[in-house]
Design an enzyme around this catalytic site. Sequence first.
Site, mmCIF file in Angstrom:
data_model
loop_
_atom_site.group_PDB
_atom_site.id
_atom_site.type_symbol
_atom_site.label_atom_id
_atom_site.label_comp_id
_atom_site.label_asym_id
_atom_site.label_seq_id
_atom_site.Cartn_x
_atom_site.Cartn_y
_atom_site.Cartn_z
ATOM 1 N N TYR A 71 -3.381 16.461 1.173
ATOM 2 C CA TYR A 71 -4.017 15.156 1.371
ATOM 3 C C TYR A 71 -3.004 14.227 2.032
ATOM 4 O O TYR A 71 -1.934 13.971 1.474
ATOM 5 C CB TYR A 71 -4.455 14.625 0.008
ATOM 6 C CG TYR A 71 -5.290 13.360 -0.018
ATOM 7 C CD1 TYR A 71 -5.633 12.663 1.118
ATOM 8 C CD2 TYR A 71 -5.739 12.867 -1.229
ATOM 9 C CE1 TYR A 71 -6.402 11.508 1.053
ATOM 10 C CE2 TYR A 71 -6.519 11.721 -1.307
ATOM 11 C CZ TYR A 71 -6.840 11.047 -0.155
ATOM 12 O OH TYR A 71 -7.595 9.903 -0.215
ATOM 13 N N HIS A 108 1.472 4.170 -3.061
ATOM 14 C CA HIS A 108 1.236 5.593 -2.837
ATOM 15 C C HIS A 108 2.517 6.409 -3.009
ATOM 16 O O HIS A 108 2.463 7.568 -3.422
ATOM 17 C CB HIS A 108 0.587 5.826 -1.473
ATOM 18 C CG HIS A 108 -0.878 5.539 -1.497
ATOM 19 N ND1 HIS A 108 -1.382 4.261 -1.445
ATOM 20 C CD2 HIS A 108 -1.941 6.370 -1.620
ATOM 21 C CE1 HIS A 108 -2.705 4.316 -1.517
ATOM 22 N NE2 HIS A 108 -3.069 5.580 -1.626
ATOM 23 N N TRP A 158 -7.480 2.997 -10.509
ATOM 24 C CA TRP A 158 -6.725 2.973 -9.243
ATOM 25 C C TRP A 158 -7.434 2.078 -8.237
ATOM 26 O O TRP A 158 -6.800 1.255 -7.587
ATOM 27 C CB TRP A 158 -6.562 4.397 -8.705
ATOM 28 C CG TRP A 158 -5.854 4.469 -7.384
ATOM 29 C CD1 TRP A 158 -6.429 4.614 -6.153
ATOM 30 C CD2 TRP A 158 -4.442 4.413 -7.152
ATOM 31 N NE1 TRP A 158 -5.465 4.658 -5.179
ATOM 32 C CE2 TRP A 158 -4.238 4.532 -5.774
ATOM 33 C CE3 TRP A 158 -3.339 4.280 -7.995
ATOM 34 C CZ2 TRP A 158 -2.964 4.522 -5.195
ATOM 35 C CZ3 TRP A 158 -2.075 4.272 -7.425
ATOM 36 C CH2 TRP A 158 -1.903 4.386 -6.041
ATOM 37 N N TRP A 159 -8.750 2.241 -8.112
ATOM 38 C CA TRP A 159 -9.499 1.396 -7.173
ATOM 39 C C TRP A 159 -9.314 -0.078 -7.509
ATOM 40 O O TRP A 159 -9.099 -0.889 -6.613
ATOM 41 C CB TRP A 159 -10.978 1.740 -7.216
ATOM 42 C CG TRP A 159 -11.367 3.046 -6.619
ATOM 43 C CD1 TRP A 159 -10.615 3.881 -5.843
ATOM 44 C CD2 TRP A 159 -12.634 3.672 -6.747
ATOM 45 N NE1 TRP A 159 -11.332 4.984 -5.480
ATOM 46 C CE2 TRP A 159 -12.592 4.884 -6.031
ATOM 47 C CE3 TRP A 159 -13.806 3.336 -7.409
ATOM 48 C CZ2 TRP A 159 -13.668 5.752 -5.942
ATOM 49 C CZ3 TRP A 159 -14.888 4.208 -7.319
ATOM 50 C CH2 TRP A 159 -14.811 5.398 -6.595
ATOM 51 N N TYR A 174 0.844 -1.199 0.000
ATOM 52 C CA TYR A 174 0.000 0.000 0.000
ATOM 53 C C TYR A 174 0.879 1.250 0.000
ATOM 54 O O TYR A 174 0.658 2.170 -0.786
ATOM 55 C CB TYR A 174 -0.928 -0.015 1.215
ATOM 56 C CG TYR A 174 -1.887 1.149 1.261
ATOM 57 C CD1 TYR A 174 -3.127 1.085 0.636
ATOM 58 C CD2 TYR A 174 -1.550 2.323 1.919
ATOM 59 C CE1 TYR A 174 -4.007 2.155 0.665
ATOM 60 C CE2 TYR A 174 -2.422 3.400 1.955
ATOM 61 C CZ TYR A 174 -3.649 3.315 1.325
ATOM 62 O OH TYR A 174 -4.508 4.387 1.355
#
Length: 104
Positions: A41, A22, A76-77, A18
């Site tokens: 963000y 990112h 992306w999801w 993960y």
Amino acid sequence: MKTVAFKMKLKPGKVAEYKKRHDEIWPELAAAIRAAGISDYSIFLDEESLTLFAVQKQSDPDKPKDLPNQEIVRKWWDSMAPLMEVNPDNSPVCSDLLPVFHLA
């Protein structure tokens, strides 16, 4: 500017992947997020519970509502679905967090 916070959940053993994804966020995805008026963000991890806490600033709370309709976001999801809890459309399962304190 509105600050929004929400939580998501990782699957066991998926923290490193993960973070790697990112760290290498797709430029097209970052551009779509910025174009939706999202800035500053950040995503934080509670390693004990594998809960992700996201905080973002939104210039217009209505603009991000279009993100789920964008192909780059759906792609992306789909790529992230093996790493986290997701809905049937592969969007992350998210729960809004209520602000209870802010020190400016």
